[in-house]
Design a protein around this motif. Sequence first.
Motif, mmCIF file in Angstrom:
data_model
loop_
_atom_site.group_PDB
_atom_site.id
_atom_site.type_symbol
_atom_site.label_atom_id
_atom_site.label_comp_id
_atom_site.label_asym_id
_atom_site.label_seq_id
_atom_site.Cartn_x
_atom_site.Cartn_y
_atom_site.Cartn_z
ATOM 1 N N UNK A 68 0.817 -1.218 0.000
ATOM 2 C CA UNK A 68 0.000 0.000 0.000
ATOM 3 C C UNK A 68 0.849 1.265 0.000
ATOM 4 N N UNK A 69 2.070 1.159 0.554
ATOM 5 C CA UNK A 69 2.983 2.308 0.622
ATOM 6 C C UNK A 69 4.375 1.844 0.174
ATOM 7 N N UNK A 70 4.609 1.772 -1.131
ATOM 8 C CA UNK A 70 5.920 1.332 -1.618
ATOM 9 C C UNK A 70 7.052 2.187 -1.038
ATOM 10 N N UNK A 71 8.096 1.515 -0.596
ATOM 11 C CA UNK A 71 9.239 2.232 -0.031
ATOM 12 C C UNK A 71 9.099 2.587 1.434
ATOM 13 N N UNK A 72 8.029 2.115 2.094
ATOM 14 C CA UNK A 72 7.819 2.492 3.490
ATOM 15 C C UNK A 72 8.909 1.925 4.404
ATOM 16 N N UNK A 73 9.555 0.833 3.981
ATOM 17 C CA UNK A 73 10.616 0.237 4.795
ATOM 18 C C UNK A 73 11.984 0.848 4.513
ATOM 19 N N UNK A 74 12.056 1.746 3.534
ATOM 20 C CA UNK A 74 13.341 2.341 3.178
ATOM 21 C C UNK A 74 13.663 3.491 4.136
ATOM 22 N N UNK A 75 14.845 3.442 4.742
ATOM 23 C CA UNK A 75 15.267 4.487 5.675
ATOM 24 C C UNK A 75 16.659 4.974 5.332
ATOM 25 N N UNK A 76 16.875 6.270 5.501
ATOM 26 C CA UNK A 76 18.196 6.833 5.235
ATOM 27 C C UNK A 76 19.073 6.820 6.485
ATOM 28 N N UNK A 79 20.667 3.036 11.453
ATOM 29 C CA UNK A 79 21.166 2.873 12.818
ATOM 30 C C UNK A 79 20.348 3.714 13.794
ATOM 31 N N UNK A 80 19.978 4.906 13.377
ATOM 32 C CA UNK A 80 19.171 5.763 14.249
ATOM 33 C C UNK A 80 17.763 5.179 14.410
ATOM 34 N N UNK A 81 17.212 4.632 13.321
ATOM 35 C CA UNK A 81 15.907 3.972 13.424
ATOM 36 C C UNK A 81 15.979 2.793 14.400
ATOM 37 N N UNK A 189 8.950 5.548 10.172
ATOM 38 C CA UNK A 189 9.314 5.514 11.584
ATOM 39 C C UNK A 189 8.304 4.716 12.393
ATOM 40 N N UNK A 190 7.033 4.836 12.074
ATOM 41 C CA UNK A 190 5.988 4.115 12.796
ATOM 42 C C UNK A 190 6.107 2.606 12.585
ATOM 43 N N UNK A 191 6.411 2.193 11.358
ATOM 44 C CA UNK A 191 6.552 0.764 11.064
ATOM 45 C C UNK A 191 7.723 0.170 11.839
ATOM 46 N N UNK A 192 8.863 0.864 11.836
ATOM 47 C CA UNK A 192 10.033 0.357 12.547
ATOM 48 C C UNK A 192 9.773 0.288 14.050
ATOM 49 N N UNK A 193 9.075 1.276 14.596
ATOM 50 C CA UNK A 193 8.783 1.271 16.036
ATOM 51 C C UNK A 193 7.966 0.054 16.423
ATOM 52 N N UNK A 194 6.944 -0.247 15.617
ATOM 53 C CA UNK A 194 6.078 -1.370 15.941
ATOM 54 C C UNK A 194 6.768 -2.708 15.798
ATOM 55 N N UNK A 195 7.649 -2.823 14.807
ATOM 56 C CA UNK A 195 8.283 -4.117 14.546
ATOM 57 C C UNK A 195 9.365 -4.457 15.564
ATOM 58 N N UNK A 196 10.053 -3.432 16.090
ATOM 59 C CA UNK A 196 11.208 -3.696 16.952
ATOM 60 C C UNK A 196 10.834 -4.461 18.211
ATOM 61 N N UNK A 197 9.794 -4.000 18.921
ATOM 62 C CA UNK A 197 9.411 -4.658 20.172
ATOM 63 C C UNK A 197 8.936 -6.085 19.925
ATOM 64 N N UNK A 198 8.186 -6.266 18.829
ATOM 65 C CA UNK A 198 7.699 -7.615 18.514
ATOM 66 C C UNK A 198 8.869 -8.550 18.223
ATOM 67 N N UNK A 199 9.828 -8.104 17.425
ATOM 68 C CA UNK A 199 10.978 -8.944 17.078
ATOM 69 C C UNK A 199 11.865 -9.217 18.292
ATOM 70 N N UNK A 200 11.892 -8.276 19.239
ATOM 71 C CA UNK A 200 12.718 -8.466 20.430
ATOM 72 C C UNK A 200 12.110 -9.474 21.400
ATOM 73 N N UNK A 201 10.779 -9.570 21.421
ATOM 74 C CA UNK A 201 10.127 -10.464 22.399
ATOM 75 C C UNK A 201 9.831 -11.855 21.847
ATOM 76 N N UNK A 202 9.658 -11.992 20.543
ATOM 77 C CA UNK A 202 9.302 -13.303 19.969
ATOM 78 C C UNK A 202 10.318 -14.395 20.329
ATOM 79 N N UNK A 203 11.642 -14.147 20.237
ATOM 80 C CA UNK A 203 12.596 -15.224 20.598
ATOM 81 C C UNK A 203 12.506 -15.645 22.063
ATOM 82 N N UNK A 204 11.936 -14.799 22.916
ATOM 83 C CA UNK A 204 11.863 -15.107 24.344
ATOM 84 C C UNK A 204 10.605 -15.875 24.727
ATOM 85 N N UNK A 205 9.680 -16.028 23.789
ATOM 86 C CA UNK A 205 8.387 -16.635 24.110
ATOM 87 C C UNK A 205 8.483 -18.030 24.737
#
Length: 297
Positions: A68-76, A79-81, A189-205
């Motif tokens: 729906x939003x091509x390029x939404x995962x592209x960040x300049x 590391x800051x993201x 920025x919103x997509x990266x924020x949401x994905x980070x916490x999920x990816x950090x907790x999934x391996x600990x399940x």
Amino acid sequence: MPLPSEAPSETGRARIAAIGLMCAAVLVLALLDTSVKWLSQSMNPLQVVFARSVGGMILVLAVLNPWTHPGVLRTSRPWLQGGRSLLMFGTTLLNFIALRYLQLAETTSIMFAAPFVVALASGPLLGEWPGPRRLMAIAVGFLGVLVVTRPGFGAMHPAALLSAVACLCYAFYALATRVLSGHDSSQTTMVYSGAASALATIPLLPWIWETPQTPFVWLMMFVLGVLGSFGHWLLILAHRLAPATVLAPFVYSQIVWMLLLGWLIFDHLPDRWTFAGAGIVIASGLYLLYRERVVRR
């Protein structure tokens, strides 16, 4: 083309709508913290973070995705993201653990100190040095936090320290957001924020998972993601209609909802020190906002 006399009226209506959206967002986020506290009584806080993060990520990706939003995962600034996302994860985890032990109004009062940290750190990091009046407001604000926590008097649970570290994480998260706003879109920025916490907790399940015993608990886990995403969506809508300096004072209305929900759900009433400290923090924050507007003018 509207007449010049109509412009202020349109601006006024937009600001009223933005204030309404901000107040609604604050209520939704207060409900989020209340739900987190309720779930944390019988569930590992990391699992609560997982429920909040995965539910929010699913809702965000349903709207913001590469199709729906091509390029939404592209960040300049990858590391800051990444660093900003980890700060958000740290804020969420520490705050959720603190909510397990502290009253809602106590954690909120401590988190209200974040603007003071932002104002102090903006000097060395962004070159935006606060003047003597704002420095005085910051000092008084921190005094208010000390009144709430009363370190050394044995009145506050040690989890207050976790809430204070969460406040620091959130302040630097806010600074990273300001820097990123000049490089990446808010959607990225919103997509990266949401994905980070999920990816950090999934391996600990496998080590933290506790299967909910009732359908209501499953429902509440899903509600966390809905409340978090809906609350931040309302914030985005509000800031599209009015500047942050207009909306920021209404963030402090959250303490009213926290007091009410803490009393209704958990039968908690803060002591006079929490009320006094919260009042000092709010007054200092409002003065800091006032000086910000004066300096900008």
